[in-house]
Design a protein around this motif. Structure first.
Motif, PDB file in Angstrom:
ATOM      1  N   GLN A  12      11.209  14.878  -6.060  1.00 15.49           N
ATOM      2  CA  GLN A  12      12.274  14.180  -5.406  1.00 15.49           C
ATOM      3  C   GLN A  12      11.438  13.167  -4.000  1.00 15.49           C
ATOM      4  O   GLN A  12      10.324  13.631  -3.915  1.00 15.49           O
ATOM      5  CB  GLN A  12      12.860  15.328  -4.700  1.00 15.49           C
ATOM      6  CG  GLN A  12      14.205  15.896  -5.345  1.00 15.49           C
ATOM      7  CD  GLN A  12      15.098  16.885  -4.567  1.00 15.49           C
ATOM      8  OE1 GLN A  12      14.759  17.552  -3.521  1.00 15.49           O
ATOM      9  NE2 GLN A  12      16.253  16.794  -5.367  1.00 15.49           N
ATOM     10  N   ALA A  13      12.167  12.559  -3.536  1.00 15.85           N
ATOM     11  CA  ALA A  13      11.635  11.535  -2.695  1.00 15.85           C
ATOM     12  C   ALA A  13      11.114  12.551  -1.487  1.00 15.85           C
ATOM     13  O   ALA A  13      11.445  13.441  -1.126  1.00 15.85           O
ATOM     14  CB  ALA A  13      12.732  10.427  -2.066  1.00 15.85           C
ATOM     15  N   GLY A  14       9.770  12.168  -1.288  1.00 16.70           N
ATOM     16  CA  GLY A  14       9.081  13.018  -0.167  1.00 16.70           C
ATOM     17  C   GLY A  14       8.225  13.949  -0.685  1.00 16.70           C
ATOM     18  O   GLY A  14       7.410  14.334   0.109  1.00 16.70           O
ATOM     19  N   GLY A  15       8.158  14.106  -1.931  1.00 14.60           N
ATOM     20  CA  GLY A  15       7.394  15.150  -2.516  1.00 14.60           C
ATOM     21  C   GLY A  15       6.140  14.526  -3.053  1.00 14.60           C
ATOM     22  O   GLY A  15       5.670  13.550  -2.653  1.00 14.60           O
ATOM     23  N   SER A  16       5.145  15.512  -3.716  1.00 16.51           N
ATOM     24  CA  SER A  16       3.636  15.082  -3.980  1.00 16.51           C
ATOM     25  C   SER A  16       3.348  15.402  -5.422  1.00 16.51           C
ATOM     26  O   SER A  16       4.176  16.270  -5.891  1.00 16.51           O
ATOM     27  CB  SER A  16       2.794  15.801  -2.876  1.00 16.51           C
ATOM     28  OG  SER A  16       3.140  15.642  -1.697  1.00 16.51           O
ATOM     29  N   GLY A  65      -2.356   5.178   2.939  1.00 14.39           N
ATOM     30  CA  GLY A  65      -1.508   6.124   3.713  1.00 14.39           C
ATOM     31  C   GLY A  65      -0.998   7.305   3.274  1.00 14.39           C
ATOM     32  O   GLY A  65      -0.567   8.426   3.736  1.00 14.39           O
ATOM     33  N   ARG A  66      -0.431   7.082   1.994  1.00 15.72           N
ATOM     34  CA  ARG A  66       0.193   8.029   1.246  1.00 15.72           C
ATOM     35  C   ARG A  66      -0.455   8.435  -0.011  1.00 15.72           C
ATOM     36  O   ARG A  66      -0.332   9.615  -0.134  1.00 15.72           O
ATOM     37  CB  ARG A  66       1.608   7.240   0.596  1.00 15.72           C
ATOM     38  CG  ARG A  66       2.583   6.863   1.838  1.00 15.72           C
ATOM     39  CD  ARG A  66       3.894   6.484   1.375  1.00 15.72           C
ATOM     40  NE  ARG A  66       3.728   5.363   0.277  1.00 15.72           N
ATOM     41  CZ  ARG A  66       4.240   5.327  -0.825  1.00 15.72           C
ATOM     42  NH1 ARG A  66       4.759   6.508  -1.537  1.00 15.72           N
ATOM     43  NH2 ARG A  66       4.237   4.514  -1.494  1.00 15.72           N
ATOM     44  N   PHE A  67      -1.325   7.766  -0.788  1.00 16.98           N
ATOM     45  CA  PHE A  67      -2.263   7.982  -1.688  1.00 16.98           C
ATOM     46  C   PHE A  67      -3.362   7.967  -1.596  1.00 16.98           C
ATOM     47  O   PHE A  67      -3.915   7.360  -0.829  1.00 16.98           O
ATOM     48  CB  PHE A  67      -1.900   6.819  -2.962  1.00 16.98           C
ATOM     49  CG  PHE A  67      -0.553   6.667  -3.580  1.00 16.98           C
ATOM     50  CD1 PHE A  67       0.603   7.584  -3.004  1.00 16.98           C
ATOM     51  CD2 PHE A  67       0.046   5.962  -4.566  1.00 16.98           C
ATOM     52  CE1 PHE A  67       2.072   7.642  -3.467  1.00 16.98           C
ATOM     53  CE2 PHE A  67       0.937   5.973  -5.229  1.00 16.98           C
ATOM     54  CZ  PHE A  67       2.125   6.522  -4.665  1.00 16.98           C
ATOM     55  N   ALA A  68      -4.306   8.824  -2.343  1.00 11.74           N
ATOM     56  CA  ALA A  68      -5.473   8.852  -2.124  1.00 11.74           C
ATOM     57  C   ALA A  68      -6.171   8.931  -3.576  1.00 11.74           C
ATOM     58  O   ALA A  68      -5.948   9.694  -4.268  1.00 11.74           O
ATOM     59  CB  ALA A  68      -6.036   9.833  -1.148  1.00 11.74           C
ATOM     60  N   LEU A  80      -5.623  10.971  -8.314  1.00  5.87           N
ATOM     61  CA  LEU A  80      -4.595  10.246  -7.435  1.00  5.87           C
ATOM     62  C   LEU A  80      -3.951  11.179  -6.706  1.00  5.87           C
ATOM     63  O   LEU A  80      -2.911  11.520  -7.506  1.00  5.87           O
ATOM     64  CB  LEU A  80      -4.084   9.114  -8.210  1.00  5.87           C
ATOM     65  CG  LEU A  80      -3.091   8.189  -7.288  1.00  5.87           C
ATOM     66  CD1 LEU A  80      -4.208   7.409  -6.142  1.00  5.87           C
ATOM     67  CD2 LEU A  80      -2.309   7.234  -8.144  1.00  5.87           C
ATOM     68  N   GLN A  81      -4.062  11.385  -5.607  1.00  9.44           N
ATOM     69  CA  GLN A  81      -3.201  12.439  -5.069  1.00  9.44           C
ATOM     70  C   GLN A  81      -2.097  11.323  -4.207  1.00  9.44           C
ATOM     71  O   GLN A  81      -2.445  10.636  -3.641  1.00  9.44           O
ATOM     72  CB  GLN A  81      -3.796  12.894  -3.786  1.00  9.44           C
ATOM     73  CG  GLN A  81      -3.122  13.945  -2.865  1.00  9.44           C
ATOM     74  CD  GLN A  81      -2.400  15.111  -3.566  1.00  9.44           C
ATOM     75  OE1 GLN A  81      -3.027  15.732  -4.418  1.00  9.44           O
ATOM     76  NE2 GLN A  81      -1.190  15.431  -3.372  1.00  9.44           N
ATOM     77  N   MET A  82      -0.728  11.831  -4.670  1.00  7.34           N
ATOM     78  CA  MET A  82       0.201  10.952  -4.342  1.00  7.34           C
ATOM     79  C   MET A  82       1.286  11.822  -3.383  1.00  7.34           C
ATOM     80  O   MET A  82       1.775  12.833  -3.710  1.00  7.34           O
ATOM     81  CB  MET A  82       1.123  10.368  -5.437  1.00  7.34           C
ATOM     82  CG  MET A  82       0.009   9.646  -6.404  1.00  7.34           C
ATOM     83  SD  MET A  82       1.186   8.857  -7.548  1.00  7.34           S
ATOM     84  CE  MET A  82       1.792  10.332  -8.678  1.00  7.34           C
ATOM     85  N   LEU A  85       6.219  10.623  -1.657  1.00  5.03           N
ATOM     86  CA  LEU A  85       6.638   9.664  -2.910  1.00  5.03           C
ATOM     87  C   LEU A  85       7.888   8.970  -2.449  1.00  5.03           C
ATOM     88  O   LEU A  85       8.713   9.814  -2.038  1.00  5.03           O
ATOM     89  CB  LEU A  85       6.488  10.307  -4.093  1.00  5.03           C
ATOM     90  CG  LEU A  85       5.225  10.619  -4.828  1.00  5.03           C
ATOM     91  CD1 LEU A  85       5.056  11.795  -5.567  1.00  5.03           C
ATOM     92  CD2 LEU A  85       4.705   9.290  -5.326  1.00  5.03           C
ATOM     93  N   LYS A  86       8.055   7.816  -3.033  1.00  6.48           N
ATOM     94  CA  LYS A  86       9.406   7.012  -2.949  1.00  6.48           C
ATOM     95  C   LYS A  86       9.883   6.646  -4.132  1.00  6.48           C
ATOM     96  O   LYS A  86       9.188   6.535  -5.167  1.00  6.48           O
ATOM     97  CB  LYS A  86       9.012   5.907  -2.015  1.00  6.48           C
ATOM     98  CG  LYS A  86       8.395   6.107  -0.635  1.00  6.48           C
ATOM     99  CD  LYS A  86       8.268   4.675  -0.003  1.00  6.48           C
ATOM    100  CE  LYS A  86       7.487   4.973   1.339  1.00  6.48           C
ATOM    101  NZ  LYS A  86       7.195   3.573   2.012  1.00  6.48           N
TER     102      LYS A  86
END
Length: 123
Positions: A12-16, A65-68, A80-82, A85-86
């Motif tokens: 879901q949106a906002g998740g990782s 700022g969201r992915f590394a 790739l740490q996400m 999420l959108k």
């Protein structure tokens, strides 16, 4: 060299999610690594990259700022740490390797590709 991407899924949106790309067949430290994605109906686009030594990373503006991106030489794996999420992050994600010493942002710069892993983000 062979690349095997994994870690995709539905969230879901906002998740990782954390994607992994295992590299085999050649010395992992020889390659600058990149992550790309292809959303439905769109061209493949650069997401993030990391140099051979891991001392330099670069990410496209939409994921900063969201992915590394990171790499573990002992495991011959790039991650790739996400986070946060959108829905617009929904795509097939591909890892790629290049002999270049800098991060390249165009697909044509990468000679080796993994098979892709699907990330679906619902609102």
């Amino acid at each position: 060299v062979q690349l095997q991407a994994s870690g995709g899924g539905s969230v879901q949106a906002g998740g990782s999610l954390r994607l992994s790309c295992a590299v085999s067949g050649r010395t992992f430290s020889r390659y600058t690594m990149g992550w790309f994605r292809r959303a439905p109906g769109k061209e493949r686009e650069f997401v993030a990259g990391i140099t051979r030594s891991g001392d330099s990373t670069y990410a496209t503006d939409s994921v900063k700022g969201r992915f590394a991106i990171s790499r573990d030489t002992a495991k011959n794996t790039v991650y790739l740490q996400m986070n946060t999420l959108k829905p617009e992050d929904t795509a097939v994600y591909y890892c790629a390797a290049t002999n270049a010493i800098v991060v390249l942002t165009t697909p044509s710069g990468y000679a080796y590709w993994g098979q892709g892993t699907l990330v679906t983000v619902s609102s």
